[in-house]
Design a protein around this motif. Structure first.
Motif, short mmCIF file in Angstrom:
data_model
loop_
_atom_site.label_atom_id
_atom_site.label_comp_id
_atom_site.label_asym_id
_atom_site.label_seq_id
_atom_site.Cartn_x
_atom_site.Cartn_y
_atom_site.Cartn_z
N SER A 130 0.82 -1.21 0.00
CA SER A 130 0.00 0.00 0.00
C SER A 130 0.86 1.26 0.00
CB SER A 130 -0.94 0.00 1.21
OG SER A 130 -1.80 -1.12 1.17
N THR A 133 2.51 1.70 -3.43
CA THR A 133 1.54 2.12 -4.44
C THR A 133 1.16 3.59 -4.26
OG1 THR A 133 0.65 -0.12 -4.54
CG2 THR A 133 -0.73 1.63 -5.42
N LEU A 134 0.88 3.99 -3.03
CA LEU A 134 0.44 5.36 -2.78
C LEU A 134 1.56 6.37 -2.94
CD1 LEU A 134 -1.88 4.82 0.31
CD2 LEU A 134 -2.59 5.35 -2.01
N MET A 139 -0.33 6.19 -9.37
CA MET A 139 -1.57 5.76 -9.99
C MET A 139 -1.58 5.99 -11.51
SD MET A 139 -3.01 4.47 -7.53
CE MET A 139 -2.65 4.46 -5.79
N VAL A 184 -8.51 7.77 -6.20
CA VAL A 184 -7.31 6.97 -5.97
C VAL A 184 -7.63 5.47 -6.03
CG1 VAL A 184 -5.59 6.33 -4.24
CG2 VAL A 184 -6.09 8.73 -4.66
N VAL A 185 -8.76 5.07 -5.42
CA VAL A 185 -9.09 3.65 -5.31
C VAL A 185 -9.83 3.13 -6.53
CG1 VAL A 185 -10.43 1.97 -3.99
CG2 VAL A 185 -9.10 3.70 -2.80
N ASP A 265 -5.56 2.57 -11.05
CA ASP A 265 -5.86 3.00 -9.69
C ASP A 265 -5.41 1.91 -8.72
OD1 ASP A 265 -7.94 1.00 -9.89
OD2 ASP A 265 -9.14 2.51 -10.92
N PHE A 266 -5.77 2.09 -7.46
CA PHE A 266 -5.33 1.16 -6.42
C PHE A 266 -5.87 -0.25 -6.65
CE2 PHE A 266 -5.49 -0.89 -2.25
CZ PHE A 266 -4.25 -0.57 -1.72
N CYS A 269 -3.90 -1.97 -9.30
CA CYS A 269 -2.59 -2.36 -8.76
C CYS A 269 -2.71 -3.62 -7.91
CB CYS A 269 -1.99 -1.22 -7.94
SG CYS A 269 -1.50 0.22 -8.89
N PHE A 270 -3.79 -3.70 -7.14
CA PHE A 270 -4.01 -4.88 -6.29
C PHE A 270 -4.28 -6.11 -7.16
CE2 PHE A 270 -5.20 -7.45 -2.79
CZ PHE A 270 -4.85 -6.78 -1.63
N VAL A 294 -9.35 -1.56 1.06
CA VAL A 294 -10.06 -0.43 0.46
C VAL A 294 -10.95 0.23 1.50
CG1 VAL A 294 -11.86 0.21 -1.19
CG2 VAL A 294 -9.95 -1.23 -1.92
N MET A 297 -9.00 2.35 3.87
CA MET A 297 -8.61 3.63 3.30
C MET A 297 -9.75 4.64 3.36
SD MET A 297 -6.35 2.29 0.05
CE MET A 297 -5.96 3.93 -0.53
#
Length: 493
Positions: A130, A133-134, A139, A184-185, A265-266, A269-270, A294, A297
């Motif tokens: 996390s 990624t952030l 992103m 973001v997500v 986005d997140f 990526c996941f 998620v 967050m």
């Protein structure tokens, strides 16, 4: 003597005796810090106010010092007060106290799978992923900063439609902050009047209130009540189920258009990480951990930032001279013709200091999430047994008179040196500290700076109330400090 009357009495006596033995065994583990004498089974419940647990802890701090023990039922909890004690435990003894303590209110799937509440290897893998990624990935083609800048402009346009009339900023700020998380997500934002978006925000707000409710504090003392009595925890489970359904639908939509070479986005990526580790039997990346992370967050990054922003506007209403100095700095560094960016912050020390003081004085979440002793540890001459819950009373660091000259007064000078340059203060711990420091710290800092500077670049704040009568002290709602409801006008500059 009636033998039938002796047997029940003897049985009751044996049960009480056994309970007392169990209690003595549980309350004599190690050389724990001092604290009030607990009662069998009840612990220190009668000495605590579940409606204002923070005030109860502050009273105990005055009597027992910066490190003390309270019993939540039969469970000992070590409470840390003041910057030095918190740093010594969570930074200097980070490995020993890096675990996440129990939160009885939480749904099992959230407690066992998300990045915020898990322990061990699962927590390490999820946190590492996390943060990477952030912080580093940005992103895809659009950075997180660009997403916040975009939302700040949508916020400005929404406020322009108020036409200088009085309004409650809660709606606009909560929608703007939540939209950043959505972008973001999920890779997209929502219109402020979108029904699904409004429902999502309502669920998040409800969860936030339930988590810090008196019922939640009661469950900390007596977790078994969760299964025995009706209460707020049932609403909590309903909200979690609805949110999980919402996130699951979004994940399914992502799968249908997923391109591992171009994550948007997140969630993408996941999904890419899940694909990468498909053959790894020890991988922690699955649908359950994605959904829970998620939700973590959203939960951690919505109410706290929006409430802090709302409190910041109230501060500026109270002190127009602070608003004027920030706007002067904006005009000198940014001007009126471009959007603020994070590079501007280093050249705006006064604005940066004000934002830090808003966080310090606002003190939205005065009690950090519980930690857990992962091993038996010697701490300040005491023995903290493995499995002991540790609570850091962050408000005592943010209001520590040894580190802040006027802790009870709003004072941007706490973060400025004699030359007007920004200075750090080690006791500034709104995001906690150590290995469990808030995952979204960087995101929150960006949001607070970019939203505030964009609003003050475009508007001046007005209030019908006499500014000297504006009360800045937040209202305590169980474990939260929230700004009192208010209205303001924003007039284009």
């Amino acid at each position: 003597m009636d033998p039938l009357g002796v047997a029940p009495a003897f049985l009751v006596s044996c049960i009480i005796f056994l309970l007392l033995l169990i209690w003595r065994r549980n309350t004599n583990k190690g050389n724990l810090p001092p604290g009030p004498t607990p009662l069998p089974l009840l612990g220190n419940f009668l000495q605590m106010d579940v409606r204002n647990i923070i005030a109860s802890f502050r009273r105990l701090q005055e009597h027992y010092g910066p490190v003390f023990t309270v019993y939540m039922g039969s469970r000992p909890v070590v409470v840390l007060c003041g910057y030095e004690a918190i740093k010594e435990a969570l930074v200097d003894n980070a490995e020993a106290f890096t675990g996440r303590g129990p939160l009885p209110m939480l749904d099992e799937t959230i407690r066992e799978y998300g990045v915020v509440f898990t322990n061990g290897e699962r927590w390490r893998q999820l946190r590492r992923f996390s943060l990477t990624t952030l912080r580093n990935f940005g992103m895809g083609k659009r950075s997180i900063e660009e997403r916040i800048q975009e939302e700040a402009q949508f916020l400005v346009e929404a406020i322009r439609k108020t036409d200088g009339n009085l309004f409650d900023p809660t709606f606009y700020l909560s929608h703007a902050v939540s939209n950043v998380i959505c972008s973001v997500v999920f890779g997209n934002r929502f219109e402020y009047d979108d029904k699904d978006f409004i429902r999502l925000l309502g669920l998040i707000n409800k969860l936030f209130q339930l988590t810090f409710s008196s019922w939640a504090q009661l469950l900390n003392f007596f977790p078994s009540l969760k299964w025995l009595l009706p209460g707020a925890h049932h609403q909590f489970s309903v909200c979690i189920a609805a949110l999980k359904s919402f996130v699951s639908q979004r994940i399914q939509m992502h799968r249908q258009s997923f391109d591992p070479n171009c994550p948007r986005d997140f969630i993408d990526c996941f999904l890419a990480k899940m694909e990468q580790e498909r053959g790894n039997p020890t991988s922690e990346f699955c649908d359950e951990t994605m959904i829970a992370t998620v939700l973590n967050m959203f939960f951690a990054g919505t109410e706290t930032v929006s409430s802090t922003s709302r409190y910041g506007l109230l501060v500026l209403l109270r002190y127009p001279e602070i608003e004027a100095k920030i706007q002067e700095e904006i005009d000198q560094v940014i001007g009126r013709n471009r959007s603020p960016c994070m590079e501007d912050r280093s050249r705006m020390p006064y604005t940066d200091a004000v934002i830090h003081e808003i966080q310090r004085f606002g003190d939205i979440v005065p009690l950090g999430l519980p930690h857990l002793a992962m091993e038996t540890t010697q701490f300040r001459g005491f023995t903290i047994p493995k499995g002991t819950t540790i609570l850091a009373l962050l408000t005592t660091a943010l209001n520590d008179p040894q580190h802040f000259e006027t802790p009870r007064r709003f004072n941007p000078g706490h973060f400025l040196d004699e030359n007007g340059a920004f200075k750090k203060n080690e006791a500034f711990l709104p995001f906690s500290t150590g290995k469990r420091i808030c995952l979204g710290e960087g995101l929150a800092r960006m949001e607070l700076f970019l939203f505030l500077t964009t609003l003050l670049q475009n508007f001046s704040l007005k209030s019908l109330q006499d500014r000297k009568e504006i009360n800045l002290f937040p209202q305590m709602q169980n474990g939260l400090k929230l700004p009192k409801p208010y209205y303001l006008r924003m007039v284009p500059r």
